[in-house]
Design a protein around this motif. Sequence first.
Motif, PDB file in Angstrom:
ATOM      1  N   GLU A 121      48.656  26.239  40.078  1.00 50.05           N
ATOM      2  CA  GLU A 121      49.639  26.497  39.021  1.00 50.05           C
ATOM      3  C   GLU A 121      49.613  27.960  38.596  1.00 50.05           C
ATOM      4  OE1 GLU A 121      50.188  22.257  36.676  1.00 50.05           O
ATOM      5  OE2 GLU A 121      48.922  23.812  35.811  1.00 50.05           O
ATOM      6  N   THR A 122      48.393  28.478  38.428  1.00 52.76           N
ATOM      7  CA  THR A 122      48.252  29.884  38.029  1.00 52.76           C
ATOM      8  C   THR A 122      48.835  30.809  39.089  1.00 52.76           C
ATOM      9  OG1 THR A 122      46.321  29.495  36.653  1.00 52.76           O
ATOM     10  CG2 THR A 122      46.571  31.706  37.541  1.00 52.76           C
ATOM     11  N   ILE A 123      48.492  30.521  40.366  1.00 53.99           N
ATOM     12  CA  ILE A 123      49.003  31.370  41.453  1.00 53.99           C
ATOM     13  C   ILE A 123      50.524  31.297  41.527  1.00 53.99           C
ATOM     14  CG2 ILE A 123      49.051  31.657  43.968  1.00 53.99           C
ATOM     15  CD1 ILE A 123      46.076  30.871  43.986  1.00 53.99           C
ATOM     16  N   TRP A 124      51.059  30.103  41.374  1.00 54.13           N
ATOM     17  CA  TRP A 124      52.509  29.922  41.430  1.00 54.13           C
ATOM     18  C   TRP A 124      53.187  30.708  40.312  1.00 54.13           C
ATOM     19  CZ3 TRP A 124      56.073  27.803  38.001  1.00 54.13           C
ATOM     20  CH2 TRP A 124      57.361  27.566  38.526  1.00 54.13           C
TER      21      TRP A 124
ATOM     22  N   GLY B  36      52.263  50.117  41.140  1.00 52.88           N
ATOM     23  CA  GLY B  36      52.739  49.694  39.819  1.00 52.88           C
ATOM     24  C   GLY B  36      52.844  48.185  39.708  1.00 52.88           C
ATOM     25  N   ILE B  37      53.381  47.556  40.743  1.00 50.90           N
ATOM     26  CA  ILE B  37      53.529  46.095  40.670  1.00 50.90           C
ATOM     27  C   ILE B  37      52.151  45.423  40.756  1.00 50.90           C
ATOM     28  CG2 ILE B  37      53.897  45.503  43.129  1.00 50.90           C
ATOM     29  CD1 ILE B  37      55.881  44.080  40.186  1.00 50.90           C
ATOM     30  N   THR B  38      51.190  46.096  41.407  1.00 43.10           N
ATOM     31  CA  THR B  38      49.825  45.547  41.444  1.00 43.10           C
ATOM     32  C   THR B  38      49.224  45.514  40.039  1.00 43.10           C
ATOM     33  OG1 THR B  38      49.564  46.541  43.630  1.00 43.10           O
ATOM     34  CG2 THR B  38      47.573  45.774  42.554  1.00 43.10           C
ATOM     35  N   VAL B  39      49.336  46.627  39.343  1.00 39.91           N
ATOM     36  CA  VAL B  39      48.808  46.687  37.971  1.00 39.91           C
ATOM     37  C   VAL B  39      49.522  45.659  37.090  1.00 39.91           C
ATOM     38  CG1 VAL B  39      48.644  48.156  35.927  1.00 39.91           C
ATOM     39  CG2 VAL B  39      48.185  49.116  38.177  1.00 39.91           C
ATOM     40  N   THR B  40      50.862  45.607  37.236  1.00 34.28           N
ATOM     41  CA  THR B  40      51.642  44.663  36.434  1.00 34.28           C
ATOM     42  C   THR B  40      51.233  43.225  36.726  1.00 34.28           C
ATOM     43  OG1 THR B  40      53.463  46.240  36.593  1.00 34.28           O
ATOM     44  CG2 THR B  40      53.989  44.051  35.776  1.00 34.28           C
ATOM     45  N   THR B  41      51.034  42.915  38.007  1.00 32.02           N
ATOM     46  CA  THR B  41      50.681  41.550  38.383  1.00 32.02           C
ATOM     47  C   THR B  41      49.333  41.161  37.801  1.00 32.02           C
ATOM     48  OG1 THR B  41      51.902  41.828  40.425  1.00 32.02           O
ATOM     49  CG2 THR B  41      50.359  39.990  40.339  1.00 32.02           C
TER      50      THR B  41
ATOM     51  N   THR C 255      37.015  30.866  34.829  1.00 34.19           N
ATOM     52  CA  THR C 255      36.919  32.329  34.707  1.00 34.19           C
ATOM     53  C   THR C 255      36.656  32.970  36.067  1.00 34.19           C
ATOM     54  OG1 THR C 255      35.963  31.977  32.530  1.00 34.19           O
ATOM     55  CG2 THR C 255      35.772  34.195  33.458  1.00 34.19           C
ATOM     56  N   VAL C 256      35.679  32.384  36.779  1.00 37.78           N
ATOM     57  CA  VAL C 256      35.324  32.928  38.092  1.00 37.78           C
ATOM     58  C   VAL C 256      36.540  32.912  39.019  1.00 37.78           C
ATOM     59  CG1 VAL C 256      33.952  32.559  40.175  1.00 37.78           C
ATOM     60  CG2 VAL C 256      32.875  32.418  37.917  1.00 37.78           C
ATOM     61  N   ILE C 257      37.289  31.816  38.989  1.00 34.75           N
ATOM     62  CA  ILE C 257      38.462  31.728  39.871  1.00 34.75           C
ATOM     63  C   ILE C 257      39.501  32.793  39.496  1.00 34.75           C
ATOM     64  CG2 ILE C 257      40.395  30.275  40.601  1.00 34.75           C
ATOM     65  CD1 ILE C 257      38.525  27.865  40.303  1.00 34.75           C
ATOM     66  N   ILE C 258      39.712  32.983  38.178  1.00 35.50           N
ATOM     67  CA  ILE C 258      40.684  34.008  37.748  1.00 35.50           C
ATOM     68  C   ILE C 258      40.256  35.390  38.226  1.00 35.50           C
ATOM     69  CG2 ILE C 258      41.572  35.252  35.719  1.00 35.50           C
ATOM     70  CD1 ILE C 258      41.946  32.562  34.372  1.00 35.50           C
ATOM     71  N   VAL C 259      38.939  35.660  38.087  1.00 30.61           N
ATOM     72  CA  VAL C 259      38.433  36.965  38.532  1.00 30.61           C
ATOM     73  C   VAL C 259      38.677  37.141  40.036  1.00 30.61           C
ATOM     74  CG1 VAL C 259      36.346  38.324  38.900  1.00 30.61           C
ATOM     75  CG2 VAL C 259      36.743  37.239  36.687  1.00 30.61           C
TER      76      VAL C 259
ATOM     77  N   PHE D  39      40.894  40.008  41.932  1.00 27.39           N
ATOM     78  CA  PHE D  39      40.350  40.836  43.017  1.00 27.39           C
ATOM     79  C   PHE D  39      41.230  40.784  44.261  1.00 27.39           C
ATOM     80  CE2 PHE D  39      35.577  41.402  41.920  1.00 27.39           C
ATOM     81  CZ  PHE D  39      35.950  41.956  40.716  1.00 27.39           C
ATOM     82  N   ILE D  40      41.696  39.574  44.583  1.00 29.33           N
ATOM     83  CA  ILE D  40      42.523  39.424  45.786  1.00 29.33           C
ATOM     84  C   ILE D  40      43.829  40.220  45.641  1.00 29.33           C
ATOM     85  CG2 ILE D  40      43.902  37.779  47.147  1.00 29.33           C
ATOM     86  CD1 ILE D  40      41.625  35.739  46.649  1.00 29.33           C
ATOM     87  N   PHE D  41      44.485  40.088  44.462  1.00 28.90           N
ATOM     88  CA  PHE D  41      45.733  40.833  44.256  1.00 28.90           C
ATOM     89  C   PHE D  41      45.492  42.338  44.331  1.00 28.90           C
ATOM     90  CE2 PHE D  41      47.660  36.880  42.800  1.00 28.90           C
ATOM     91  CZ  PHE D  41      48.951  37.032  43.255  1.00 28.90           C
ATOM     92  N   GLN D  42      44.384  42.785  43.694  1.00 29.69           N
ATOM     93  CA  GLN D  42      44.075  44.217  43.712  1.00 29.69           C
ATOM     94  C   GLN D  42      43.851  44.695  45.146  1.00 29.69           C
ATOM     95  OE1 GLN D  42      43.648  46.364  40.702  1.00 29.69           O
ATOM     96  NE2 GLN D  42      44.114  47.708  42.429  1.00 29.69           N
ATOM     97  N   PHE D  43      43.135  43.876  45.909  1.00 27.78           N
ATOM     98  CA  PHE D  43      42.828  44.248  47.292  1.00 27.78           C
ATOM     99  C   PHE D  43      44.106  44.356  48.125  1.00 27.78           C
ATOM    100  CE2 PHE D  43      41.999  43.026  51.693  1.00 27.78           C
ATOM    101  CZ  PHE D  43      41.068  43.995  52.041  1.00 27.78           C
ATOM    102  N   ILE D  44      44.976  43.345  47.981  1.00 25.62           N
ATOM    103  CA  ILE D  44      46.231  43.360  48.747  1.00 25.62           C
ATOM    104  C   ILE D  44      47.070  44.583  48.361  1.00 25.62           C
ATOM    105  CG2 ILE D  44      48.426  42.155  49.139  1.00 25.62           C
ATOM    106  CD1 ILE D  44      46.885  39.512  48.719  1.00 25.62           C
ATOM    107  N   GLY D  45      47.138  44.852  47.043  1.00 28.01           N
ATOM    108  CA  GLY D  45      47.916  45.994  46.566  1.00 28.01           C
ATOM    109  C   GLY D  45      47.391  47.303  47.120  1.00 28.01           C
ATOM    110  N   ASP D  46      46.069  47.505  47.025  1.00 30.52           N
ATOM    111  CA  ASP D  46      45.463  48.750  47.516  1.00 30.52           C
ATOM    112  C   ASP D  46      45.690  48.918  49.013  1.00 30.52           C
ATOM    113  OD1 ASP D  46      44.625  49.238  45.010  1.00 30.52           O
ATOM    114  OD2 ASP D  46      42.513  48.753  45.344  1.00 30.52           O
ATOM    115  N   PHE D  47      45.537  47.811  49.730  1.00 25.89           N
ATOM    116  CA  PHE D  47      45.699  47.849  51.178  1.00 25.89           C
ATOM    117  C   PHE D  47      47.135  48.231  51.553  1.00 25.89           C
ATOM    118  CE2 PHE D  47      46.629  45.671  55.223  1.00 25.89           C
ATOM    119  CZ  PHE D  47      45.670  46.259  56.021  1.00 25.89           C
TER     120      PHE D  47
END
Lengths: 230, 343
Positions: free
Chosen positions: A26-29, A160-165, A204-208, A212-220
């Motif tokens: 649900e959170t990811i969606w 920008g969209i990475t930070v926003t996301t 909490t761990v799952i949210i973190v 991390f995954i979004f940040q990684f994809i964005g940076d990549f």
Amino acid sequence: MNSQGLGSYFNFSNVDWGNMISSTWETIWLTLVSMIVVAILGIALGLLLFETTNSQNPLAKLLNWIVALFVNVFRSIPFIILIVLLLPITQKLVGTIIGPRAALPSLIISAAPFYARMVELAFHELDHGVVEAAESMGATRWQIIRKVLLPESLPALVSGITVTTISLIGYTAMAGAIGAGGLGNLAYQDGFQSNNNAITLVATVIIVIIVFIFQFIGDFAVKRIDKRAN
Amino acid sequence: MIEFKDVTKTFDSKQGVVHAVQDVNLKIEDGHIYGIVGYSGAGKSTLIRMLNGLETPTSGTVNIDGVEISALTGAKLREQRHKIGMIFQHFNLLWSRTVLENIMFPLEIAGNSKADAKQKAEHLAELVGLSGRETAYPSELSGGQKQRVGIARALANEPQILLSDEATSALDPQTTDEVLDLLLDINKKLNLTIVLITHEMHVIRKIADHVAVMEDGKIVEQGPVLEVFKRPKQAVTKRFVNEEVTPSLNETTAVVGQLLEKYPKGTIVQLTFHGDQAQLPIVSEMLKQYTLDLNIIEGAIHQTQEGAIGSLYIQISGDQDQIDGALAYLQKMRVETEVLNRE
């Protein structure tokens, strides 16, 4: 129940894993859907701001003023207040004020102006000489937007969209706490209100991890797109 | 033919009205390489931008082949711009595109199909000497290579006019010469009119056939390059010409000082030769006719598109009547002389 002890964080037998997984989805969606809409809306608004900023046309000036006001106002309202404020509108738009879909309007309205400002800034930071070169070749305004502004500022748009996301993920948790579902909802209701600290910890761990995954994809992605330096 | 008629451009600024360009009248014939030289703020950038409508004159008209470009707007102006290429000091390439894609850019704008654009771009890359670098990104190129991309891009839509806005000012001397050679080559191959603005007299000397000197928004001197070099009338023109003929004037001044100490009786003279004079044995003839000691301090000969210009610093000593006679002889031979010191 020994709910107050630190050991309660690791009392994983209380965790309903099926529920945890569906909340994660649900959170990811929520994050993905709002991210896509925010990206489209933010780029459109940012472009509108950029194109009307230095215009002499009175109509463009008025448009710039209205968009800027809209962006500034909605960027200033704390998210938790915005949800409450938008409840009647959400009811009208989505037909309900409970569940993931009900969180979408407020998520989008709070994040899109934030991203629009970033988009506008990204366009302003482009070398004006490149735009002038395109003009000197006889490019139309639309060609300049499509072939110069957007591709040349793409790394800034993506970061920008990475930070926003990532701030959107935070907002989904907040929205969850007042009934939008997802991990925030789980951590608050099943965790905090039922004295199940283990559930709060796992959520909490799952949210973190999601952040991390979004940040990684964005940076990549930025690294792949950016051809300015090697 | 390009024609500026009574062109004036004013800007409103916080300090009041600024006259960027004032009463400019200028004709540029087809196929010429026309240099506009001036220090920064002289208005040359504003002037050249009027040729593709990036600036519009406050009053006066700018015509290209009878079309009043200063009156065009919208689609008609964009149509006209396809036929005018422009290169820039900072290249202004799209960093997100490869060399080939950058050259394809103006072709895409003009509505060519991708396949056509690609074929033309490949040919242009070869023309400017970038074969083998087509898939490189601008960040992987040297300054000279970037300007070659700029030139190929400017030529893509087969323009009749190429505008060069300080195109070599960001390049080192050797690369500058390579790029200038390329421009000269293109001018001859394609019979392209080139209008260039620069603050370097070297650029004018190397490729221009005509020159206009700008100061404070006005054209103070114009004509064929050698004419202007030979008889600079305005102070600003003299400064430009001197800068070019005596590239190490400061050094020379120091040498002159030292020689003055060594030979307190000497007379130091600056000689300037033009065209054919530079090939005549004027100095040796002078020595035969007059009894003098001669000491060469510094000399240089520069080739321009229309002939050679030489400058020579000499120290002569001897009897006063012999020195006066020698100076009169030089003047008779139409060598410009300037006595830098005389006791």
